[in-house]
Write a protein that holds these residues in place. Structure first.
Motif, mmCIF file in Angstrom:
data_model
loop_
_atom_site.group_PDB
_atom_site.id
_atom_site.type_symbol
_atom_site.label_atom_id
_atom_site.label_comp_id
_atom_site.label_asym_id
_atom_site.label_seq_id
_atom_site.Cartn_x
_atom_site.Cartn_y
_atom_site.Cartn_z
ATOM 1 N N GLU A 35 0.860 -1.180 0.000
ATOM 2 C CA GLU A 35 0.000 0.000 0.000
ATOM 3 C C GLU A 35 0.895 1.228 0.000
ATOM 4 O OE1 GLU A 35 -2.408 0.446 3.478
ATOM 5 O OE2 GLU A 35 -3.765 1.834 2.480
ATOM 6 N N HIS A 36 0.521 2.211 -0.767
ATOM 7 C CA HIS A 36 1.282 3.445 -0.848
ATOM 8 C C HIS A 36 1.426 4.058 0.539
ATOM 9 C CE1 HIS A 36 2.102 7.685 -1.752
ATOM 10 N NE2 HIS A 36 2.684 7.202 -2.836
ATOM 11 N N SER A 45 -1.232 6.450 2.587
ATOM 12 C CA SER A 45 -2.599 6.369 2.072
ATOM 13 C C SER A 45 -3.556 5.965 3.186
ATOM 14 C CB SER A 45 -2.683 5.380 0.916
ATOM 15 O OG SER A 45 -2.418 4.079 1.362
ATOM 16 N N CYS A 69 -6.765 3.841 4.596
ATOM 17 C CA CYS A 69 -7.425 2.561 4.354
ATOM 18 C C CYS A 69 -8.890 2.822 4.032
ATOM 19 C CB CYS A 69 -7.323 1.655 5.578
ATOM 20 S SG CYS A 69 -5.663 1.071 5.877
ATOM 21 N N SER A 125 -8.558 0.643 -5.099
ATOM 22 C CA SER A 125 -7.797 1.871 -4.914
ATOM 23 C C SER A 125 -6.477 1.762 -5.670
ATOM 24 C CB SER A 125 -7.512 2.083 -3.424
ATOM 25 O OG SER A 125 -6.567 3.110 -3.240
ATOM 26 N N ASP A 126 -6.027 2.881 -6.212
ATOM 27 C CA ASP A 126 -4.725 2.911 -6.880
ATOM 28 C C ASP A 126 -3.564 2.936 -5.893
ATOM 29 O OD1 ASP A 126 -5.760 2.846 -9.451
ATOM 30 O OD2 ASP A 126 -5.885 5.034 -9.602
ATOM 31 N N ASP A 127 -3.879 2.963 -4.593
ATOM 32 C CA ASP A 127 -2.836 2.982 -3.573
ATOM 33 C C ASP A 127 -2.218 1.608 -3.340
ATOM 34 O OD1 ASP A 127 -3.064 5.703 -3.127
ATOM 35 O OD2 ASP A 127 -4.566 5.443 -1.547
ATOM 36 N N TRP A 128 -2.837 0.558 -3.857
ATOM 37 C CA TRP A 128 -2.360 -0.807 -3.650
ATOM 38 C C TRP A 128 -1.642 -1.319 -4.887
ATOM 39 C CZ3 TRP A 128 -2.589 -3.210 0.971
ATOM 40 C CH2 TRP A 128 -3.411 -2.636 1.931
ATOM 41 N N ARG A 129 -0.566 -2.075 -4.676
ATOM 42 C CA ARG A 129 0.199 -2.692 -5.763
ATOM 43 C C ARG A 129 0.496 -4.146 -5.408
ATOM 44 N NH1 ARG A 129 -1.176 1.290 -7.937
ATOM 45 N NH2 ARG A 129 0.099 2.984 -8.711
#
Length: 62
Positions: free
Chosen positions: A25-26, A29, A31, A36-40
């Motif tokens: 997670e970025h 950010s 929760c 969400s674009d915050d997760w990779r």
């Protein structure tokens, strides 16, 4: 563990344990539920799920 603490050490553990990869997670950010674009999801090169399938997984014994 916060990835910004020692990301290289964490990645070396993933490689040593032959794990598929990691979900991150970025930093900073919030929760929230949903997409969400915050997760990779970062997979290691050359990983094939079938080659690492667990024989005695409880999900296979229903």
């Amino acid at each position: 563990m916060i990835a910004t603490d020692d990301g290289e050490w964490l990645w070396q553990q993933i490689l040593a344990l032959q794990l598929e990869g990691i979900v991150t997670e970025h930093a900073g950010s919030l929760c929230t539920g949903g997409v969400s674009d915050d997760w990779r999801k970062i997979k290691r090169t050359g990983y094939h799920a079938q080659a690492h399938k667990r024989e005695n997984s409880s999900s296979t014994h229903l």
